[in-house]
Design a protein around this motif. Structure first.
Motif, PDB file in Angstrom:
ATOM      1  N   ASN A  84       0.855  -1.184   0.000  1.00  0.00           N
ATOM      2  CA  ASN A  84       0.000   0.000   0.000  1.00  0.00           C
ATOM      3  C   ASN A  84       0.895   1.239   0.000  1.00  0.00           C
ATOM      4  OD1 ASN A  84      -1.937   1.939   0.285  1.00  0.00           O
ATOM      5  ND2 ASN A  84      -2.650   1.263   2.298  1.00  0.00           N
ATOM      6  N   VAL A  85       0.861   1.990  -1.103  1.00  0.00           N
ATOM      7  CA  VAL A  85       1.719   3.181  -1.199  1.00  0.00           C
ATOM      8  C   VAL A  85       1.054   4.411  -0.594  1.00  0.00           C
ATOM      9  CG1 VAL A  85       2.875   2.305  -3.254  1.00  0.00           C
ATOM     10  CG2 VAL A  85       0.884   3.798  -3.517  1.00  0.00           C
ATOM     11  N   GLY A  86      -0.253   4.317  -0.256  1.00  0.00           N
ATOM     12  CA  GLY A  86      -0.956   5.465   0.293  1.00  0.00           C
ATOM     13  C   GLY A  86      -1.680   6.241  -0.789  1.00  0.00           C
ATOM     14  N   GLY A  87      -1.914   7.536  -0.538  1.00  0.00           N
ATOM     15  CA  GLY A  87      -2.616   8.387  -1.486  1.00  0.00           C
ATOM     16  C   GLY A  87      -2.363   9.846  -1.180  1.00  0.00           C
ATOM     17  N   GLY A  88      -3.093  10.735  -1.855  1.00  0.00           N
ATOM     18  CA  GLY A  88      -2.900  12.164  -1.644  1.00  0.00           C
ATOM     19  C   GLY A  88      -1.689  12.683  -2.381  1.00  0.00           C
ATOM     20  N   ARG A  89      -1.019  13.665  -1.790  1.00  0.00           N
ATOM     21  CA  ARG A  89       0.139  14.289  -2.418  1.00  0.00           C
ATOM     22  C   ARG A  89       1.302  14.313  -1.446  1.00  0.00           C
ATOM     23  NH1 ARG A  89      -1.593  16.649  -7.110  1.00  0.00           N
ATOM     24  NH2 ARG A  89       0.290  17.900  -7.379  1.00  0.00           N
ATOM     25  N   VAL A  90       2.510  14.417  -2.005  1.00  0.00           N
ATOM     26  CA  VAL A  90       3.723  14.421  -1.201  1.00  0.00           C
ATOM     27  C   VAL A  90       4.590  15.597  -1.627  1.00  0.00           C
ATOM     28  CG1 VAL A  90       4.939  12.887  -2.809  1.00  0.00           C
ATOM     29  CG2 VAL A  90       5.691  13.016  -0.419  1.00  0.00           C
ATOM     30  N   LYS A  91       5.303  16.202  -0.699  1.00  0.00           N
ATOM     31  CA  LYS A  91       6.188  17.321  -1.019  1.00  0.00           C
ATOM     32  C   LYS A  91       7.340  16.833  -1.882  1.00  0.00           C
ATOM     33  CE  LYS A  91       5.279  20.245   3.009  1.00  0.00           C
ATOM     34  NZ  LYS A  91       5.884  20.893   4.206  1.00  0.00           N
ATOM     35  N   ALA A  92       7.651  17.606  -2.925  1.00  0.00           N
ATOM     36  CA  ALA A  92       8.784  17.301  -3.793  1.00  0.00           C
ATOM     37  C   ALA A  92       9.673  18.533  -3.867  1.00  0.00           C
ATOM     38  CB  ALA A  92       8.298  16.899  -5.188  1.00  0.00           C
ATOM     39  N   VAL A  93      10.806  18.410  -4.558  1.00  0.00           N
ATOM     40  CA  VAL A  93      11.779  19.507  -4.627  1.00  0.00           C
ATOM     41  C   VAL A  93      11.135  20.742  -5.248  1.00  0.00           C
ATOM     42  CG1 VAL A  93      13.984  20.233  -5.596  1.00  0.00           C
ATOM     43  CG2 VAL A  93      13.708  17.897  -4.765  1.00  0.00           C
ATOM     44  N   HIS A  94      10.299  20.565  -6.255  1.00  0.00           N
ATOM     45  CA  HIS A  94       9.707  21.706  -6.956  1.00  0.00           C
ATOM     46  C   HIS A  94       8.184  21.722  -6.786  1.00  0.00           C
ATOM     47  CE1 HIS A  94      13.620  22.378  -8.719  1.00  0.00           C
ATOM     48  NE2 HIS A  94      13.640  21.144  -9.190  1.00  0.00           N
ATOM     49  N   GLY A  95       7.700  21.615  -5.548  1.00  0.00           N
ATOM     50  CA  GLY A  95       6.267  21.635  -5.301  1.00  0.00           C
ATOM     51  C   GLY A  95       5.788  20.328  -4.727  1.00  0.00           C
ATOM     52  N   SER A  96       4.597  19.907  -5.109  1.00  0.00           N
ATOM     53  CA  SER A  96       4.051  18.649  -4.606  1.00  0.00           C
ATOM     54  C   SER A  96       3.675  17.754  -5.780  1.00  0.00           C
ATOM     55  CB  SER A  96       2.839  18.883  -3.709  1.00  0.00           C
ATOM     56  OG  SER A  96       1.752  19.387  -4.471  1.00  0.00           O
ATOM     57  N   MET A  97       3.660  16.454  -5.518  1.00  0.00           N
ATOM     58  CA  MET A  97       3.356  15.453  -6.529  1.00  0.00           C
ATOM     59  C   MET A  97       2.396  14.431  -5.940  1.00  0.00           C
ATOM     60  SD  MET A  97       5.116  15.956  -9.411  1.00  0.00           S
ATOM     61  CE  MET A  97       5.366  14.343 -10.159  1.00  0.00           C
ATOM     62  N   PRO A  98       1.619  13.759  -6.783  1.00  0.00           N
ATOM     63  CA  PRO A  98       0.756  12.688  -6.269  1.00  0.00           C
ATOM     64  C   PRO A  98       1.583  11.534  -5.714  1.00  0.00           C
ATOM     65  CG  PRO A  98       0.125  13.331  -8.512  1.00  0.00           C
ATOM     66  CD  PRO A  98       1.441  13.962  -8.228  1.00  0.00           C
TER      67      PRO A  98
END
Length: 399
Positions: free
Chosen positions: A148-162
């Motif tokens: 299970n990888v989860g859901g929503g969004r995660v912080k990335a270097v240049h903003g957020s990603m799914p």
């Protein structure tokens, strides 16, 4: 015939893997000693209750702020840590997986690549400790149920990603682990994906066997379900492992050797386990080829589509199989001395669940490098490395 099954129904991270392995039976004090002697951290091993599940909680303490590290810095830290050879090789392989993923995501070479979160001391501790604990348990086979990888969004270097994060997704592709998404937060980290991806092969269900031990490693998240990673040590009944495969097959004519050679590499890169292209005589005496591909069922559709795109064939036969038997594989390293110079060469060891070695093969690229450096025939270097490996791991009277 001792087999570890990871059940990441609530994701996985480095500290969760470390905790579940200690809960499963790895010696916590040995793990602590190895980590603290290799990395400038403190390790606290305790207990946490996650929604009624008692789990081992591992906390890695870092006393000072750290800078981003180059990939080669991480390699040097691991190599200079004085780890057992098998642990060192596994830790380097885990970081190589993360490096390849980060390199592809950011479009940087390994030489240019900077690690941020996964290059910090706590990540180093998680990887080194997990590799040591994995070898400490000494299972004959290691597998992982869909994660299970989860859901929503995660912080990335240049903003957020799914979710999953870009690097995590690349690691899942590189390793072939099965996954699904459920929840509203990131549950599988790049470090967790890389550790499981290096050691474990994907399975859809528990194998037949008897439970020897069950472990739970605590995560940091507060989720609706217990945020724990469960592991089970099972006494399985087969000497050899099984996995589910399908065989894809088609006949083609009027396709050049260059196109077929390119297709061969493409199919391996998108999940094919093996590819065979066999010359054949077609109807009306035309020359052609039979393309055969072995793959996991979940990759069949993508592989069939790629064969159609590249060759123009209009149909792919899918030949279902019950399963195939496979040898368990692990990596080790042997030191050989040639003309007064010492070289550490990785070898791949195939064995059954009883520990009987079926085959040993030296890593081609490493042997090629030594052969080129010393101006020796490649076959002589390979033979010397494999003889040394058999003498260490097999039986001296084989040679």
């Amino acid at each position: 015939m001792r087999t570890i099954i990871f059940d990441a129904f609530s994701g996985a991270s480095g500290d969760m893997i470390l905790g579940t392995l200690i809960s499963l039976g790895a010696d916590g004090e040995k793990v602590r000693t190895v980590i603290e002697s290799a990395v400038d951290v403190s390790v606290r091993i305790g207990q946490a209750n996650k929604k009624g599940i008692c789990a081992v909680d591992v906390h890695i303490g870092v006393d000072h702020e750290e800078h981003a590290r180059h990939y080669e810095e991480l390699v040097d830290i691991v190599r200079n840590a004085g780890l057992p050879a098998r642990v060192e090789h596994s830790a380097l392989a885990v970081f190589e997986l993360m490096a390849k993923a980060e390199s592809k995501v950011h479009g940087e070479s390994l030489e240019e690549l900077h690690f941020h979160e996964v290059g910090q001391n706590d990540a180093l501790a998680d990887v080194i400790g997990s590799c040591f604990a994995m070898h400490e348990i000494g299972a004959d086979g290691i597998y992982c149920l869909p994660i299970n990888v989860g859901g929503g969004r995660v912080k990335a270097v240049h903003g957020s990603m799914p979710v999953p994060a870009p690097a995590t997704l690349e690691i899942l592709q590189l390793t072939g682990l099965s996954f699904y998404g459920s929840g509203n937060r990131e549950l599988l980290t790049p470090t967790g994906a890389a550790i499981l991806g290096h050691f474990a092969r994907p399975v859809e269900n528990y194998p037949k066997g008897k439970v020897l031990s069950v472990g739970y490693g605590a995560g940091d998240a507060d989720t609706e379900d217990p945020n724990v990673l469960r592991s089970t040590l099972i006494d399985t009944e087969d000497d050899l492992s099984r996995d589910s495969i399908e065989v894809l097959e088609t006949n083609v004519d009027d396709v050049t050797g260059e196109v077929l050679g390119n297709l061969f590499e493409k199919l391996l890169s998108i999940g094919a386990k093996d590819v065979a292209i066999v010359p054949a005589t077609m109807k009306k005496g035309r020359t052609g080829h039979i393309i055969k591909v072995i793959t996991r069922p979940e990759h069949s559709a993508a592989i069939a589509r790629e064969i159609m795109r590249e060759t123009g064939t209009l149909g792919i036969r899918v030949i279902p199989t019950k399963h195939r038997y496979t040898a368990d594989r692990r990596m080790d390293s042997v030191r050989v001395v040639i003309w007064g110079k010492a070289y550490d060469i990785p070898v791949k060891i195939a064995e059954d669940h009883n520990g009987e070695i079926l085959h040993i093969s030296a890593e081609y690229e490493d042997c090629k490098r030594v052969a080129k450096e010393l101006n020796l025939p490649l076959k002589d270097v390979i033979r010397k490395v494999e003889e040394k490996a058999w003498n260490i791991h097999g039986h001296d009277d084989l040679f």
